[in-house]
Design a protein around this motif. Sequence first.
Motif, PDB file in Angstrom:
ATOM      1  N   VAL A 212       0.472  -1.198   0.117  1.00 56.44           N
ATOM      2  CA  VAL A 212       0.247   0.691  -0.261  1.00 56.44           C
ATOM      3  C   VAL A 212       0.986   1.224   0.200  1.00 56.44           C
ATOM      4  O   VAL A 212       2.070   1.215   0.691  1.00 56.44           O
ATOM      5  N   PRO A 213       1.204   2.663  -1.045  1.00 55.45           N
ATOM      6  CA  PRO A 213       1.152   3.442  -1.074  1.00 55.45           C
ATOM      7  C   PRO A 213       1.119   4.215   0.125  1.00 55.45           C
ATOM      8  O   PRO A 213       0.253   4.265   0.803  1.00 55.45           O
ATOM      9  N   GLY A 214       2.572   5.227   0.670  1.00 58.72           N
ATOM     10  CA  GLY A 214       2.588   5.490   2.050  1.00 58.72           C
ATOM     11  C   GLY A 214       1.831   6.346   1.998  1.00 58.72           C
ATOM     12  O   GLY A 214       0.889   6.879   2.592  1.00 58.72           O
ATOM     13  N   ARG A 215       1.577   6.889   0.624  1.00 59.27           N
ATOM     14  CA  ARG A 215       0.448   8.464   0.650  1.00 59.27           C
ATOM     15  C   ARG A 215      -1.208   8.126   0.722  1.00 59.27           C
ATOM     16  O   ARG A 215      -1.743   8.782   0.953  1.00 59.27           O
ATOM     17  N   TRP A 216      -1.258   6.506   0.277  1.00 60.74           N
ATOM     18  CA  TRP A 216      -2.790   5.907   0.322  1.00 60.74           C
ATOM     19  C   TRP A 216      -2.864   5.964   2.195  1.00 60.74           C
ATOM     20  O   TRP A 216      -3.821   6.335   2.300  1.00 60.74           O
ATOM     21  N   LEU A 217      -2.208   5.411   2.631  1.00 62.68           N
ATOM     22  CA  LEU A 217      -2.149   5.538   4.543  1.00 62.68           C
ATOM     23  C   LEU A 217      -1.968   6.507   4.709  1.00 62.68           C
ATOM     24  O   LEU A 217      -2.667   7.255   5.825  1.00 62.68           O
ATOM     25  N   GLN A 218      -1.541   7.613   4.220  1.00 65.95           N
ATOM     26  CA  GLN A 218      -1.159   8.986   4.946  1.00 65.95           C
ATOM     27  C   GLN A 218      -2.374   9.489   4.517  1.00 65.95           C
ATOM     28  O   GLN A 218      -2.937  10.339   5.338  1.00 65.95           O
ATOM     29  N   VAL A 219      -2.981   9.461   3.087  1.00 63.01           N
ATOM     30  CA  VAL A 219      -4.600   9.799   3.393  1.00 63.01           C
ATOM     31  C   VAL A 219      -4.970   9.492   4.487  1.00 63.01           C
ATOM     32  O   VAL A 219      -6.202  10.476   5.139  1.00 63.01           O
ATOM     33  N   VAL A 220      -5.772   8.346   4.922  1.00 63.90           N
ATOM     34  CA  VAL A 220      -6.326   8.130   5.600  1.00 63.90           C
ATOM     35  C   VAL A 220      -5.956   7.823   7.312  1.00 63.90           C
ATOM     36  O   VAL A 220      -7.345   8.759   7.425  1.00 63.90           O
ATOM     37  N   ASP A 222      -4.642  10.865   7.803  1.00 67.57           N
ATOM     38  CA  ASP A 222      -4.261  12.431   7.944  1.00 67.57           C
ATOM     39  C   ASP A 222      -6.579  13.025   8.204  1.00 67.57           C
ATOM     40  O   ASP A 222      -6.419  13.854   8.900  1.00 67.57           O
ATOM     41  N   GLN A 223      -7.251  11.944   8.163  1.00 67.62           N
ATOM     42  CA  GLN A 223      -8.038  11.994   8.653  1.00 67.62           C
ATOM     43  C   GLN A 223      -9.074  11.708   9.975  1.00 67.62           C
ATOM     44  O   GLN A 223      -9.102   9.804   9.728  1.00 67.62           O
ATOM     45  N   PRO A 224      -9.193  11.872  10.969  1.00 66.70           N
ATOM     46  CA  PRO A 224      -9.256  11.802  12.274  1.00 66.70           C
ATOM     47  C   PRO A 224     -10.214  10.367  12.076  1.00 66.70           C
ATOM     48  O   PRO A 224      -9.934   9.502  13.120  1.00 66.70           O
ATOM     49  N   TRP A 225     -11.335  10.338  12.084  1.00 62.43           N
ATOM     50  CA  TRP A 225     -12.589   9.723  12.142  1.00 62.43           C
ATOM     51  C   TRP A 225     -12.289   8.304  11.574  1.00 62.43           C
ATOM     52  O   TRP A 225     -12.782   6.989  11.437  1.00 62.43           O
ATOM     53  N   THR A 253       2.823   3.236  11.812  1.00 62.72           N
ATOM     54  CA  THR A 253       3.802   4.791  11.931  1.00 62.72           C
ATOM     55  C   THR A 253       2.713   5.610  11.415  1.00 62.72           C
ATOM     56  O   THR A 253       2.816   7.472  12.311  1.00 62.72           O
ATOM     57  N   GLN A 254       2.012   5.302  10.717  1.00 61.87           N
ATOM     58  CA  GLN A 254       1.340   6.857   9.599  1.00 61.87           C
ATOM     59  C   GLN A 254      -0.033   7.080  10.660  1.00 61.87           C
ATOM     60  O   GLN A 254      -0.262   8.803  10.186  1.00 61.87           O
TER      61      GLN A 254
END
Length: 309
Positions: A212-220, A222-225, A253-254
Amino acid sequence: MGERRIGSVEVLAAVLVLGLLLRGHSAFQAPIVQTWAAVFVSIVLQALPFLTLGVVLSAAIAVFVSRDLLVRVLPRRPVLAVPAAAVAGVVLPGCECGSVPVAGALLRKGIAPSVALTFLLAAPAVNPVVLVATAVAFPGQPWMVAGRAAASLLASTVMGWLWLRRGRTEWIKMPAHDHAHGFLSQARHDFLHAGGFLVVGGLVAATLNVLVPGRWLQVVADQPWLAVLAMAALAVGLSICSEADAFVAASFTQFSTTAKLAFLVVGPMVDMKLFAMQAGMFGRRFAIRFAPATFVVAVLSAVVVGVVL
């Protein structure tokens, strides 16, 4: 002779043998494969000592400690016995796989369902082995240990009181009497059962980390809920033993502390293996009501405690 089932030891051995056979292959030398192997091995090796200790202690309790002890120490009034049962989980090591038959035994002995179910939820999440494993998985972050204990105690107590007010006895099928096991057979059974979920969880966590690309995990993340719900749903799907789940949670870790806390609180209370075990012991009518309610309460408890932390 019955058909032999493939257990976790066979799965782990197959993975290790396959790794040894392919380590010289060019595809195995690819950076992504090396990273995947490193993440998987680190998760399993860190978690195995705690899983083994938990299984040994759980087997010792199941075989050598009388279950009547809880009957004697719990308050007679259910409204007070619910939080007492939650706190009792602190001193009784064991994973969620062992808590289901113990809860069934408490029901057979006449303990109120609200009390037995509170213990069922609390014991796998707040026992000392799990809390020590959490501290090792999150070094220098004592708030993760305190948060896991507080949120798990809160969720299990709320569910006990909720069942006391809204639950119906006809929803629960009284469990059948189980057969006695010796210490070694009990420990071997628990290890083979729980170890398989650790291996699967480590494989999935390692795969997610590298594919899973790190940016995808980061998008999720970054949205608290969304992050909280994603980690809670992941805990349900991975079905990792509570003595090993902290190491998997730490690998993401993200995600925020609250999202990781949701993973740690939900996993020991609601996952696919627990749903199957609860449906088998207490009936499907019970499981389809109890599991969704527990999921909601566990997520909200994790969020409340996470906000405070």
